[in-house]
Design a protein around this motif. Structure first.
Motif, PDB file in Angstrom:
ATOM      1  N   TRP A  23      -5.474 -10.638  -0.175  1.00 56.74           N
ATOM      2  CA  TRP A  23      -5.620 -10.008  -1.491  1.00 56.74           C
ATOM      3  C   TRP A  23      -6.662  -8.889  -1.471  1.00 56.74           C
ATOM      4  CZ3 TRP A  23      -8.943 -12.158  -5.942  1.00 56.74           C
ATOM      5  CH2 TRP A  23      -8.659 -11.489  -7.143  1.00 56.74           C
ATOM      6  N   SER A  24      -7.763  -9.124  -0.778  1.00 54.62           N
ATOM      7  CA  SER A  24      -8.872  -8.158  -0.808  1.00 54.62           C
ATOM      8  C   SER A  24      -8.867  -7.193   0.362  1.00 54.62           C
ATOM      9  CB  SER A  24     -10.207  -8.915  -0.829  1.00 54.62           C
ATOM     10  OG  SER A  24     -10.435  -9.554   0.418  1.00 54.62           O
ATOM     11  N   GLY A  25      -8.186  -7.572   1.461  1.00 51.43           N
ATOM     12  CA  GLY A  25      -8.239  -6.757   2.668  1.00 51.43           C
ATOM     13  C   GLY A  25      -9.501  -6.984   3.482  1.00 51.43           C
ATOM     14  N   ALA A  26     -10.347  -7.908   3.081  1.00 46.20           N
ATOM     15  CA  ALA A  26     -11.612  -8.145   3.776  1.00 46.20           C
ATOM     16  C   ALA A  26     -11.399  -9.022   5.010  1.00 46.20           C
ATOM     17  CB  ALA A  26     -12.611  -8.816   2.840  1.00 46.20           C
ATOM     18  N   THR A  27     -12.234  -8.819   6.027  1.00 51.17           N
ATOM     19  CA  THR A  27     -12.191  -9.659   7.225  1.00 51.17           C
ATOM     20  C   THR A  27     -13.505 -10.419   7.428  1.00 51.17           C
ATOM     21  OG1 THR A  27     -12.917  -7.779   8.571  1.00 51.17           O
ATOM     22  CG2 THR A  27     -10.545  -8.160   8.394  1.00 51.17           C
ATOM     23  N   ASP A  28     -14.371 -10.346   6.449  1.00 50.49           N
ATOM     24  CA  ASP A  28     -15.638 -11.086   6.471  1.00 50.49           C
ATOM     25  C   ASP A  28     -15.808 -11.683   5.075  1.00 50.49           C
ATOM     26  OD1 ASP A  28     -18.198 -12.074   6.696  1.00 50.49           O
ATOM     27  OD2 ASP A  28     -19.046 -10.277   7.622  1.00 50.49           O
ATOM     28  N   ILE A  29     -15.551 -12.965   4.960  1.00 51.21           N
ATOM     29  CA  ILE A  29     -15.406 -13.588   3.639  1.00 51.21           C
ATOM     30  C   ILE A  29     -16.409 -14.726   3.481  1.00 51.21           C
ATOM     31  CG2 ILE A  29     -13.837 -14.921   2.160  1.00 51.21           C
ATOM     32  CD1 ILE A  29     -11.522 -13.393   3.479  1.00 51.21           C
ATOM     33  N   THR A  30     -17.168 -14.673   2.391  1.00 53.17           N
ATOM     34  CA  THR A  30     -18.108 -15.744   2.060  1.00 53.17           C
ATOM     35  C   THR A  30     -17.719 -16.344   0.721  1.00 53.17           C
ATOM     36  OG1 THR A  30     -19.922 -14.676   3.278  1.00 53.17           O
ATOM     37  CG2 THR A  30     -20.516 -16.354   1.652  1.00 53.17           C
ATOM     38  N   VAL A  31     -17.507 -17.640   0.732  1.00 51.99           N
ATOM     39  CA  VAL A  31     -17.143 -18.384  -0.475  1.00 51.99           C
ATOM     40  C   VAL A  31     -18.177 -19.500  -0.659  1.00 51.99           C
ATOM     41  CG1 VAL A  31     -15.379 -19.803  -1.602  1.00 51.99           C
ATOM     42  CG2 VAL A  31     -14.701 -17.869  -0.156  1.00 51.99           C
ATOM     43  N   GLY A  32     -18.594 -19.725  -1.878  1.00 52.87           N
ATOM     44  CA  GLY A  32     -19.536 -20.801  -2.157  1.00 52.87           C
ATOM     45  C   GLY A  32     -18.815 -22.123  -2.348  1.00 52.87           C
ATOM     46  N   THR A  33     -19.481 -23.196  -1.977  1.00 58.12           N
ATOM     47  CA  THR A  33     -18.916 -24.524  -2.193  1.00 58.12           C
ATOM     48  C   THR A  33     -20.047 -25.501  -2.507  1.00 58.12           C
ATOM     49  OG1 THR A  33     -17.315 -26.131  -1.300  1.00 58.12           O
ATOM     50  CG2 THR A  33     -19.003 -25.336   0.206  1.00 58.12           C
ATOM     51  N   PRO A  34     -19.823 -26.457  -3.393  1.00 58.62           N
ATOM     52  CA  PRO A  34     -20.894 -27.396  -3.736  1.00 58.62           C
ATOM     53  C   PRO A  34     -21.047 -28.489  -2.681  1.00 58.62           C
ATOM     54  CG  PRO A  34     -18.945 -27.864  -5.040  1.00 58.62           C
ATOM     55  CD  PRO A  34     -18.624 -26.649  -4.226  1.00 58.62           C
ATOM     56  N   VAL A  35     -22.300 -28.890  -2.462  1.00 58.21           N
ATOM     57  CA  VAL A  35     -22.595 -30.046  -1.612  1.00 58.21           C
ATOM     58  C   VAL A  35     -23.432 -31.017  -2.434  1.00 58.21           C
ATOM     59  CG1 VAL A  35     -22.428 -28.897   0.621  1.00 58.21           C
ATOM     60  CG2 VAL A  35     -24.578 -28.803  -0.643  1.00 58.21           C
ATOM     61  N   ALA A  36     -23.276 -32.300  -2.152  1.00 58.60           N
ATOM     62  CA  ALA A  36     -23.884 -33.320  -3.011  1.00 58.60           C
ATOM     63  C   ALA A  36     -25.393 -33.412  -2.846  1.00 58.60           C
ATOM     64  CB  ALA A  36     -23.250 -34.682  -2.725  1.00 58.60           C
ATOM     65  N   GLY A  37     -25.917 -33.051  -1.661  1.00 64.94           N
ATOM     66  CA  GLY A  37     -27.354 -33.177  -1.440  1.00 64.94           C
ATOM     67  C   GLY A  37     -27.809 -34.622  -1.342  1.00 64.94           C
ATOM     68  N   ARG A  38     -26.914 -35.514  -0.916  1.00 66.06           N
ATOM     69  CA  ARG A  38     -27.225 -36.950  -0.895  1.00 66.06           C
ATOM     70  C   ARG A  38     -26.936 -37.533   0.486  1.00 66.06           C
ATOM     71  NH1 ARG A  38     -27.357 -39.063  -6.378  1.00 66.06           N
ATOM     72  NH2 ARG A  38     -26.976 -37.358  -7.849  1.00 66.06           N
ATOM     73  N   ASP A  39     -27.474 -36.892   1.519  1.00 67.21           N
ATOM     74  CA  ASP A  39     -27.200 -37.346   2.871  1.00 67.21           C
ATOM     75  C   ASP A  39     -28.204 -38.384   3.359  1.00 67.21           C
ATOM     76  OD1 ASP A  39     -29.289 -35.588   2.952  1.00 67.21           O
ATOM     77  OD2 ASP A  39     -28.489 -34.326   4.551  1.00 67.21           O
ATOM     78  N   ARG A  40     -28.984 -38.937   2.430  1.00 72.13           N
ATOM     79  CA  ARG A  40     -29.882 -40.039   2.748  1.00 72.13           C
ATOM     80  C   ARG A  40     -29.443 -41.264   1.933  1.00 72.13           C
ATOM     81  NH1 ARG A  40     -34.247 -38.284   5.509  1.00 72.13           N
ATOM     82  NH2 ARG A  40     -35.109 -40.378   5.266  1.00 72.13           N
ATOM     83  N   PRO A  41     -29.517 -42.457   2.516  1.00 76.17           N
ATOM     84  CA  PRO A  41     -29.003 -43.637   1.804  1.00 76.17           C
ATOM     85  C   PRO A  41     -29.711 -43.893   0.481  1.00 76.17           C
ATOM     86  CG  PRO A  41     -30.247 -44.265   3.776  1.00 76.17           C
ATOM     87  CD  PRO A  41     -30.012 -42.793   3.861  1.00 76.17           C
ATOM     88  N   GLU A  42     -31.003 -43.584   0.392  1.00 81.47           N
ATOM     89  CA  GLU A  42     -31.740 -43.876  -0.834  1.00 81.47           C
ATOM     90  C   GLU A  42     -31.373 -42.933  -1.975  1.00 81.47           C
ATOM     91  OE1 GLU A  42     -34.823 -41.814   1.920  1.00 81.47           O
ATOM     92  OE2 GLU A  42     -32.881 -42.822   2.066  1.00 81.47           O
ATOM     93  N   LEU A  43     -30.588 -41.884  -1.669  1.00 81.20           N
ATOM     94  CA  LEU A  43     -30.205 -40.923  -2.702  1.00 81.20           C
ATOM     95  C   LEU A  43     -28.801 -41.190  -3.254  1.00 81.20           C
ATOM     96  CD1 LEU A  43     -31.538 -37.617  -1.072  1.00 81.20           C
ATOM     97  CD2 LEU A  43     -32.712 -39.160  -2.653  1.00 81.20           C
ATOM     98  N   GLN A  44     -28.109 -42.176  -2.708  1.00 79.32           N
ATOM     99  CA  GLN A  44     -26.715 -42.404  -3.085  1.00 79.32           C
ATOM    100  C   GLN A  44     -26.547 -42.695  -4.573  1.00 79.32           C
ATOM    101  OE1 GLN A  44     -23.718 -42.334  -1.094  1.00 79.32           O
ATOM    102  NE2 GLN A  44     -25.142 -41.121   0.113  1.00 79.32           N
ATOM    103  N   ASP A  45     -27.437 -43.503  -5.137  1.00 76.08           N
ATOM    104  CA  ASP A  45     -27.300 -43.887  -6.546  1.00 76.08           C
ATOM    105  C   ASP A  45     -28.383 -43.273  -7.423  1.00 76.08           C
ATOM    106  OD1 ASP A  45     -25.028 -45.458  -6.149  1.00 76.08           O
ATOM    107  OD2 ASP A  45     -26.205 -47.203  -5.570  1.00 76.08           O
ATOM    108  N   LEU A  46     -29.083 -42.275  -6.911  1.00 80.84           N
ATOM    109  CA  LEU A  46     -30.126 -41.627  -7.699  1.00 80.84           C
ATOM    110  C   LEU A  46     -29.494 -40.745  -8.772  1.00 80.84           C
ATOM    111  CD1 LEU A  46     -33.189 -41.064  -8.026  1.00 80.84           C
ATOM    112  CD2 LEU A  46     -32.870 -39.106  -6.503  1.00 80.84           C
TER     113      LEU A  46
END
Length: 555
Positions: free
Chosen positions: A365-388
């Motif tokens: 669609w854009s003709g670009a060959t260098d593409i950056t797209v944002g995506t959400p990450v949970a930020g909960r890669d520690r066990p104590e953060l799972q239910d915070l």
């Protein structure tokens, strides 16, 4: 049910293939041995993890971990050691580099805000009347509801989680958290059973609730209203401010609300609160740790990274109104099954295949060959953060280059590498990334990326004892847009619901609708002919035609 991160999704995919359990559900509490995994399978799994994730984990360690959650933790620690080793640290330094987590009670007398809270607080001060950061929810309840028990459950929920009774003071312009004592939460009651259109009127009430402005200094970051729409049909309308919750937190809260409505005896006490996390984050993200994260992202994105310039129907203005709308499309079981099977063969997650499909469409669609797209990450890669409960979500930019005219299979490999890399370095708050990499003269409302992609796995509904049914609606108002385009792909049984949110200052409705149609064709053709160069896919060529119809492009 706990939500998987990128690492857990990769492991679940490996389990499904090694143990031949593709039809069985695998969640965070699933056991490797319980699904038929033994020493031989563990050795094969260790080899796959080494090859595909670059993490050295002993087979007996995997067997000892057993659950997907514990195994994911083990692999993340191994990935952390591998990154430290690549940075030149010896093995003992790498082992020591696995950071200690947040501790209960480790906060100042005036607790600081987390970086995410600070950004949200600041945006609310710039525009005190904005509702852009409201998080509206509607819980539909069917059955003989005990209103008094529901009220008690809400009060107990607020008492459990400090962040739900926190206000934000800033006497000298620097905000801090003021954690209030537990107090009853107002629960106004509206009976619409006599209305001509109870359901429609309930939708209006929910919209009014969602449109209410929060005063973060004066009151709690949530409000609730119970609406009756039938003899045994109710809607619990709860609106949060994003400063207190993210999507993960909302699921935790409603799951706990259902348990508290029953009896709540099975709930363990909350010992770690969001203020503890904020203090830990502030302490951790400084010095060498911060420098290393910034250095990584500078290497991945460069200085002053430019957001993808997509064609628009109307020229971009100098200010943003954040007005938006959505178009939707359902992907049927046949194409979704093809995507899942293709992902299994390619040893990637369906999320990655869908993400690669979006990159393919954007390239055409854009003709670009260098593409950056944002995506959400949970930020909960520690066990104590799972239910915070709190706002831990972060946005990460995923940059993929299309140098050399790759086919879809090669593009998918690049997307997978970029996603795993971004996930491994997700700890740097997006605002800190912008502050470090983007010069002031280059900053606008959307630096680094203007297109966002989110994959939403199917979730379990809350359970309320004695009621016939419960369903949680997180849709909210559909008249705002934080980015130029935001594509949400949500699992629904055997299908997939696509929602494309778009900025109405830039696009009319026809372009987003055409993009969703092209996206479906892109997925169909790309998974059927993965060797085809990305820009030769028929759907991508449609995108090029779309560029001619929509000539406005940022430079």
């Amino acid at each position: 049910m706990k939500t998987m991160g990128f690492v857990e999704e990769e492991l679940a995919q490996m389990w499904a293939e090694l143990l031949d359990v593709a039809g069985a559900p695998v969640d965070m509490e699933s056991g490797f041995a319980g699904l038929g995994g033994g020493p031989d399978e563990a050795r094969l799994l260790a080899a796959r993890i080494d090859e595909e994730l670059g993490a050295h984990v002993a087979a007996d360690g995997l067997l000892g971990a057993d659950t997907l959650e514990a195994m994911g933790r083990l692999v993340r620690e191994a990935m952390e050691r591998a990154r430290a080793e690549r940075a030149g640290a010896d093995r003992s330094t790498a082992v020591a580099s696995v950071p200690a987590g947040p501790r209960a009670g480790a906060r100042q007398e005036r607790p600081q805000l987390s970086f995410a809270q600070q950004r949200l607080w600041f945006m609310q001060q710039i525009d005190p009347d904005t509702t852009l950061y409201n998080v509206p929810t509607v819980l539909r309840l069917r059955g003989a509801l005990d209103r008094a028990a529901l009220g008690r459950a809400l009060d107990a929920l607020v008492a459990r989680h400090e962040v739900l009774r926190t206000t934000y003071a800033a006497p000298s312009g620097r905000p801090y958290q003021v954690i209030g004592d537990p107090a009853p939460l107002d629960l106004p009651y509206t009976d619409l059973t006599g209305a001509a259109d109870p359901a429609g009127e309930a939708d209006r009430v929910a919209a009014d609730e969602a449109a209410g402005v929060f005063d973060l200094a004066a009151g709690p970051p949530l409000r609730a209203r119970l609406v009756r729409v039938g003899a045994d049909e109710y809607r619990l309308v709860v609106t949060f401010h994003h400063i207190a919750v993210d999507g993960w937190s909302v699921e935790v809260l409603f799951r706990e609300l259902g348990q508290l409505y029953g009896c709540g005896d099975s709930l363990s006490d909350v010992t770690l609160h969001y203020a503890d996390y904020a203090a830990w984050q502030r302490e951790r993200l400084q010095g060498e740790t911060l420098d290393a994260l910034v250095g990584h992202w500078r290497g991945a994105l460069g200085d002053d990274p430019k957001a993808l310039a997509v064609p628009t129907d109307r020229p971009r203005g100098t200010t943003r109104s954040f007005r938006g709308a959505v178009v939707t499309r359902e992907l049927g079981p046949e194409i979704v099954a093809a995507v899942r099977e293709f992902s299994r063969r390619e040893r990637v997650t369906p999320y990655m295949t869908l993400f690669a499909g979006l990159h393919t469409l954007l390239a055409g669609w854009s003709g670009a060959t260098d593409i950056t797209v944002g995506t959400p990450v949970a930020g909960r890669d520690r066990p104590e953060l799972q239910d915070l409960v709190g706002c831990l979500i972060n946005m990460v930019p995923v940059r993929v280059r299309l140098d050399g005219g790759p086919g879809f299979r090669e593009l998918l490999t690049r997307v997978r590498t970029a996603v795993l890399d971004a996930s491994a370095h997700q700890e740097l708050p997006f605002d800190k990334l912008v502050e470090a990499l983007v010069s002031r003269r280059s900053r606008d409302f959307m630096p680094v990326f203007r297109v966002m992609f989110s994959f939403i796995k199917e979730r379990s509904e809350p359970v309320f004892a004695g009621l016939d049914g419960c369903s949680l609606d997180l849709t909210g108002p559909q008249d705002t847009a934080k980015y130029d385009l935001s594509l949400y792909a949500e699992e629904r049984g055997a299908g997939l619901a696509l929602t494309l949110e778009y900025d109405t200052d830039l696009f009319g409705p026809d372009t987003p609708a055409a993009l969703l149609s092209a996206y479906e064709r892109t997925l169909t053709e790309a998974t059927a002919r993965p060797q085809t160069p990305v820009l030769e896919l028929a759907a991508a060529r449609f995108g090029a035609a779309g560029t001619e119809r929509n000539p406005h492009r940022d430079r």
